[in-house]
Motif scaffolding. Structure first.
Motif, short mmCIF file in Angstrom:
data_model
loop_
_atom_site.label_atom_id
_atom_site.label_comp_id
_atom_site.label_asym_id
_atom_site.label_seq_id
_atom_site.Cartn_x
_atom_site.Cartn_y
_atom_site.Cartn_z
N LEU A 186 0.84 -1.20 0.00
CA LEU A 186 0.00 0.00 0.00
C LEU A 186 0.88 1.26 0.00
O LEU A 186 0.43 2.35 0.36
CB LEU A 186 -0.95 -0.01 1.20
CG LEU A 186 -2.13 -0.99 1.07
CD1 LEU A 186 -2.82 -1.20 2.43
CD2 LEU A 186 -3.18 -0.49 0.05
N GLN A 218 -6.75 -1.84 9.27
CA GLN A 218 -7.58 -1.22 8.22
C GLN A 218 -7.98 -2.33 7.23
O GLN A 218 -7.34 -3.39 7.18
CB GLN A 218 -6.77 -0.15 7.47
CG GLN A 218 -5.46 -0.70 6.92
CD GLN A 218 -4.60 0.36 6.23
OE1 GLN A 218 -4.99 1.51 6.14
NE2 GLN A 218 -3.45 -0.05 5.72
N SER A 253 -7.86 -1.84 4.06
CA SER A 253 -7.18 -1.54 2.79
C SER A 253 -6.37 -2.71 2.20
O SER A 253 -6.30 -2.82 0.97
CB SER A 253 -6.29 -0.30 2.94
OG SER A 253 -7.08 0.79 3.38
N GLN A 294 -7.82 -4.54 -0.74
CA GLN A 294 -7.63 -3.98 -2.10
C GLN A 294 -6.57 -4.76 -2.86
O GLN A 294 -6.76 -5.16 -4.00
CB GLN A 294 -7.15 -2.52 -2.03
CG GLN A 294 -8.16 -1.51 -1.53
CD GLN A 294 -7.57 -0.10 -1.67
OE1 GLN A 294 -6.76 0.19 -2.55
NE2 GLN A 294 -7.98 0.81 -0.79
N GLU A 320 -14.29 -0.99 3.03
CA GLU A 320 -13.36 -0.47 2.04
C GLU A 320 -14.05 -0.50 0.69
O GLU A 320 -14.82 -1.42 0.40
CB GLU A 320 -12.14 -1.41 2.00
CG GLU A 320 -10.97 -0.88 1.23
CD GLU A 320 -10.12 0.07 2.08
OE1 GLU A 320 -10.37 0.16 3.30
OE2 GLU A 320 -9.22 0.71 1.51
N THR A 379 -3.03 6.61 -1.74
CA THR A 379 -3.85 7.42 -2.66
C THR A 379 -3.16 8.75 -2.92
O THR A 379 -2.48 9.30 -2.06
CB THR A 379 -5.26 7.69 -2.07
OG1 THR A 379 -5.11 8.04 -0.69
CG2 THR A 379 -6.15 6.49 -2.20
N ALA A 430 -10.39 4.87 -4.25
CA ALA A 430 -10.59 3.98 -3.11
C ALA A 430 -11.15 4.81 -1.97
O ALA A 430 -10.97 6.03 -1.93
CB ALA A 430 -9.26 3.34 -2.71
N GLY A 444 -12.36 4.33 2.47
CA GLY A 444 -12.50 3.46 3.64
C GLY A 444 -13.26 4.19 4.72
O GLY A 444 -12.97 5.35 5.00
#
Ligand code: DAH
Length: 357
Positions: free
Chosen positions: A155, A187, A189, A192, A229, A270, A324, A326
């Motif tokens: 990430l 998290q 994430s 993903q 997410e 991001t 994305a 969350g």
């Protein structure tokens, strides 16, 4: 039982006359099992009147014994049989009475079984995933126990980067920044990455699930909570798509008057990143204690997927773009249900839980 004392024939016959004249009548007119037992003891008990008469026959001469023994023994049989019959009759009557007393009352109300229901968090989570699902997001899940690789490296968190401390991660072994270490995901994430590794673009997923943070628990923070997410990857996806998607989501959840705003923020995965606030639903933006008088409440983080994240899963960032987001389920459930202390969700107090359907 004060009866005759001398085993002479005259007094024996006097007593015999009394016994044979009364015993059967008394037995046949007994009205209770207790009364019947008293009679049995009076005549047939170990020292009963008939028992004594039969016992005393042994002191008489043979002729008397024969003469008196026959009828008195026969009478003993007859009396025993009469007592047994009367006993059966009285027991039957007692049973009938007991049954009559417990007659079924069909007018009594039935026993209502306690009604189960879904937990308020489940209800809100279902509503949220329902909205996303109607917008084309499909369900994805990942493990609670994650690797440093999925939660950080892939990430775009570099080793020892301060952003790793944004979430207070529980480590199962080695610790922060150690390659290959194991942790409880802070998290959703990492889901993903797992989905993008498993599927070529385009893709549109939502990943609801539990997350863990090494955090002091208070009215607005839990060490265990839930996130959803979202990830959308396609050709030509823009920030406008992100904004439109989130606005439709928030208005579907909170009604058409719900407003939101983006604030610039930072997440390693991001670029650009935003924190998204919703206009306070309690004061509708005029400022109240719940929104700390700002008129706004932070509800989620979002952004455009960083090119480094795409490269890591072998998606060409020159071809594909995506957004994305969350969000915390508890935070949104509190707003939606008007709850001011998140700990209520985990105390299993039925008085609280029964309010939600
Ligand atoms: N993972 C972030 C957190 O837990 C929330 C988040 C922010 C998720 C931005 C995203 C995103 O997918 O794009 O604080």
């Amino acid at each position: 039982m004060t009866h005759y004392a001398m085993p002479d024939r005259k007094s024996w016959e006097k007593e015999w006359k009394e016994v044979s004249g009364h015993a059967l009548v008394a037995v046949n007119s007994a009205t209770s099992l207790d009364g019947l037992e008293t009679l049995r003891l009076e005549y047939l008990g170990r020292k009963g009147r008939l028992t004594s008469l039969l016992k005393d026959l042994k002191d008489f001469d043979l002729g008397d014994r024969r003469e008196l023994g026959g009828p008195s023994n026969a009478f003993k049989e007859e009396l025993s049989a009469a007592i047994d019959a009367k006993k059966a009759e009285l027991e039957g009557a007692a049973q009938d009475a007991a049954i009559a007393g417990t007659k079924l009352d069909l007018t009594l109300p039935g026993l209502a079984p306690a009604e189960g229901r879904l937990h308020p968090l489940t209800l809100v989570m279902r509503e949220m995933t329902g909205i996303l699902s109607r917008m084309g997001f499909s369900w994805a899940e990942g493990p609670h126990v994650e690797t440093d690789h999925y939660n950080f490296e892939s990430l775009n968190f570099p080793p020892n980067h301060p952003a790793r401390d944004m979430q207070d991660t529980f480590y199962v072994d080695a610790g922060s920044g150690v390659p290959g270490s194991i942790l409880l995901r802070p998290q959703t994430s990492p889901v993903q990455i797992r989905r993008m590794e498993a599927q070529r673009p385009p893709l549109r997923i939502m990943a609801p699930g539990r997350v863990f943070r090494h955090e002091a628990v208070d009215a607005s923070h839990g060490a265990v909570f839930h996130q959803i997410e979202g990830l959308y990857v396609d050709k030509g996806v823009t920030m406008a798509d992100l904004k439109g998607t989130l606005l439709v989501f928030i208005q579907s959840l909170f009604g058409p008057k719900a407003q939101m705003r983006f604030r610039p923020s930072f997440f390693p995965f991001t670029e650009p990143s935003a924190e998204v606030d919703m206009q306070c639903i309690l004061c509708e933006g005029s400022g109240c204690p719940a929104c700390k008088r700002t008129g706004w409440m932070e509800v989620l983080g979002a952004g455009m997927v960083h090119p480094n994240v795409f490269k890591g899963v072998d998606y060409d960032p020159e071809v594909w773009s995506g957004f994305a987001f969350g969000m915390g389920v508890e935070r949104i459930a509190m707003l939606k249900l008007g709850i001011t202390d998140l700990r209520l969700f985990y105390q299993n107090d039925l008085r609280f839980l029964e309010q939600f359907k």
